[in-house]
Write an enzyme that holds these catalytic residues in place. Structure first.
Site, short mmCIF file in Angstrom:
data_model
loop_
_atom_site.label_atom_id
_atom_site.label_comp_id
_atom_site.label_asym_id
_atom_site.label_seq_id
_atom_site.Cartn_x
_atom_site.Cartn_y
_atom_site.Cartn_z
N CYS A 1 0.83 -1.20 0.00
CA CYS A 1 0.00 0.00 0.00
C CYS A 1 0.87 1.26 0.00
CB CYS A 1 -0.97 -0.03 1.18
SG CYS A 1 -2.35 1.12 1.01
N HIS B 1 -3.43 -5.16 0.02
CA HIS B 1 -2.87 -5.68 1.28
C HIS B 1 -2.89 -7.21 1.23
CE1 HIS B 1 -2.65 -2.00 3.83
NE2 HIS B 1 -3.54 -1.56 2.95
N GLU C 1 -1.53 -9.29 3.06
CA GLU C 1 -1.48 -9.93 4.38
C GLU C 1 -2.85 -10.34 4.88
OE1 GLU C 1 -1.49 -5.40 5.38
OE2 GLU C 1 -0.88 -6.74 3.75
#
Length: 589
Positions: free
Chosen positions: A401, A532, A534
């Site tokens: 990001c 993102h 994750e």
């Protein structure tokens, strides 16, 4: 059809005891007994969601596929149970009152005085029952069990309406269909290490005074509960000794379900709820592939994380978990170093020369450098310096990001020669805007107005590292949370100079993934993403970009990529290929 069963997880004495991990571990146990499990997190704060809160307040904001900005515990549920939740799985005071007030304004209450009881409490119960009936595992049908976690501690003013609603909920669904697991603290006091039971006694008394009787009391302590302490707690909490659990510190969180299994939690819960599959519990794969594997890792890989919320590790919880997932897959031990981004700047050298030198030394000694997401201008120049160091010195780099936007600004400044290049977020009047505000985003409202949730990224070439890691030729779907984007007007110059945008959105105008065109020959790994990754990483199914980053940091990426069959043609229907979980790396040592 069998009624949905409910497990309510409450907490006492202090917050931060690990109710989320406890609730997730209960879900793992029930799932491995053969039941389909869903989860709800109740947060008593007045915010409608977690989106407007600083990470220092409440840890990271976890983003869901539908764009919901939620409490980080929903990330625990998704990772432990491998499920996909929605914004409605996170219930806050703000959401409940907002819904009730909207109904009152419409006249739905037919002139009645709107009160906490029954209107707020009924709305809470209705919400729980509605959401608990929604499948979250991709299968049709109502889940068998819903694990509900009540945030905060019992007795808090903020949680009172929820506790009352849950007391009524026991009556609504029937005592045979719901149980309570109360997580409490048993502190160890003094040099003699005496375990004190009084805080838990008082916490259970408060809970019972509010009309809820715990089925199990899960005692958090640094060391296992002594038998005398367990007996004392059982007597004062009016429970059998076997219903007092010792949830002491363990080597990693994946051992918590195993700890529960050792204390027959599966038998106790199934017996209370009338579930018959307790004997089917098999956590052998969980133990071997997660708990034992993590503890067995010895070969170190040193990752330096450049952030601005480094004083609170929960601010980067999903990033840390994704690194752990990738390290388990790569069979390397994570050594995570934290660097406050502002300390890398020239002003940091003036303020604290020793810290400045120490943190730059961490970059020099790192096997890989990671710049995660964030908001605001503090520390941005330090992150730009870190991205430059990684690019010039050929250190594996992963930007997420803001970490991608930083990489673009750095490249524009130091390769294109646009020395004043910046983001309009940090320098609105910059003559060379490398990152700009997205045109559709609100400039007046903060909550829920970003580009949020699962969005499609179209891969521009099959020869890039990202396509090989994802094992995709066409597109990938990942979760987003941002207001700014790479300036599309600058993209042709950036690509001509060697910064390739190998992933774009479906319009081709929004940049999603960047790589250096010369890698891997010239640079081992320089990859950044606007999304993102994750948030979708799972144990046993690590995020491809994180896995590539860890492999590159361990100098194993080339051999790993050679071992993967590629390309793989997507299905004729156009749906993305689903790569099966990787059972380990076929790498050449």
């Amino acid at each position: 059809m069998q009624a949905t069963k409910y497990v309510l997880v409450t907490g006492g004495v202090v917050s931060g005891l690990g109710k989320g991990v406890t609730a997730s571990s209960i879900g793992v146990i029930l799932k491995n007994c053969g039941y389909r499990v869903t989860s709800i997190k109740i947060d008593p704060y007045l915010n409608v969601d977690a989106g407007t809160m600083s990470p220092f307040e409440h840890g990271e904001v976890f983003v869901l596929d539908d764009g919901g900005e939620a409490d980080l515990d929903l990330g625990n549920y998704e990772r432990f149970l491998d499920i996909t939740l929605t914004r409605d799985n996170n219930l806050t005071t703000g959401k409940v009152y907002q819904a009730v007030i909207e109904r009152e304004r419409r006249g739905d209450y037919l002139g009645k005085t709107v009160q906490v009881v029954p209107h707020i409490t009924d709305a809470i119960q209705d919400w729980i029952q509605t959401v608990a009936a929604r499948p979250v595992d991709g299968k049709a049908g109502v889940p068998h069990v819903c694990v509900i976690e009540l945030g905060g501690t019992v007795g808090d003013i903020e949680s009172a309406p929820f506790v009352e609603a849950l007391r009524q909920f026991f009556i609504r669904v029937g005592e045979a269909n719901i149980c309570n697991v109360h997580v409490s603290l048993v502190p160890v006091i003094g040099v003699v290490g005496e375990q004190k039971t009084k805080p838990t006694q008082h916490s259970v008394q408060v809970l019972r005074s509010l009309g809820i009787n715990p089925t199990l009391v899960a005692c958090r302590s640094s060391v296992p509960l002594e038998e005398g302490v367990r007996s004392k707690l059982a007597m004062f909490c009016n429970l059998p000794e076997g219903n007092v659990l010792s949830l002491h510190d363990v080597s990693n969180i994946w051992r918590v379900p195993l700890l529960m299994q050792e204390q027959n939690v599966h038998q106790l819960l199934c017996s209370k709820l009338g579930l018959t599959n307790a004997d089917r519990l098999d956590l052998s794969s969980w133990k071997a592939n997660l708990a034992d594997r993590w503890d067995s890792l010895t070969e170190p890989v040193k990752i330096t994380l450049i952030g601005k919320y480094t004083n609170l590790s929960d601010a980067y919880l999903s990033v840390i978990k994704s690194l752990q997932h990738a390290c388990m897959e790569a069979r390397v031990k994570l050594c995570l170093e934290w660097v406050e981004a502002a300390s890398l700047e020239p002003e940091g050298k003036v303020a604290d020369p020793a810290l400045y030198d120490a943190n730059w030394r961490k970059l020099e000694e790192a096997d890989g450098i990671l710049v995660p997401g964030g908001f605001g201008s503090r520390g941005v120049e330090g992150k730009i310096l870190a991205a430059n160091y990684a690019r010039v010195n050929k250190k594996p780099y992963l930007g997420i990001c803001l970490g991608m936007q930083i990489a673009v600004i750095e490249f524009a400044r130091n390769v294109l020669g646009l020395t004043e290049a910046n983001s309009t977020e940090f320098a609105p009047a910059t003559p060379h805007p490398a990152v700009v505000f997205m045109p559709e985003i609100s400039t007046t409202h903060k909550g829920g107005t970003m580009r949020l949730g699962a969005r499609r990224t179209v891969l521009q070439t099959m020869s890039c590292i990202s396509a090989k890691l994802y094992q995709q030729e066409q597109y990938i779907d990942e979760r987003h949370r941002h207001r700014y984007e790479v300036n599309p007007d600058l993209v042709p110059r950036l690509e001509e100079a060697g910064l390739q945008f190998v992933g774009r959105d479906e319009t081709g105008e929004r940049m999603e993934i960047l790589e250096l065109s010369s890698q891997p020959a010239d640079h081992p790994y320089y990859v950044a993403a606007q999304f993102h990754p994750e948030f979708k990483s799972r144990p046993g199914k690590p995020s491809p970009l994180f896995l590539g980053f860890i492999l590159a940091s361990a100098k194993r990426l080339d051999s790993y990529l050679r071992s993967r069959d590629f390309p793989r043609s997507p299905a004729k229907s156009g749906t993305p290929v689903k790569t099966p979980p990787m059972e380990g790396l076929r790498v050449q040592e």
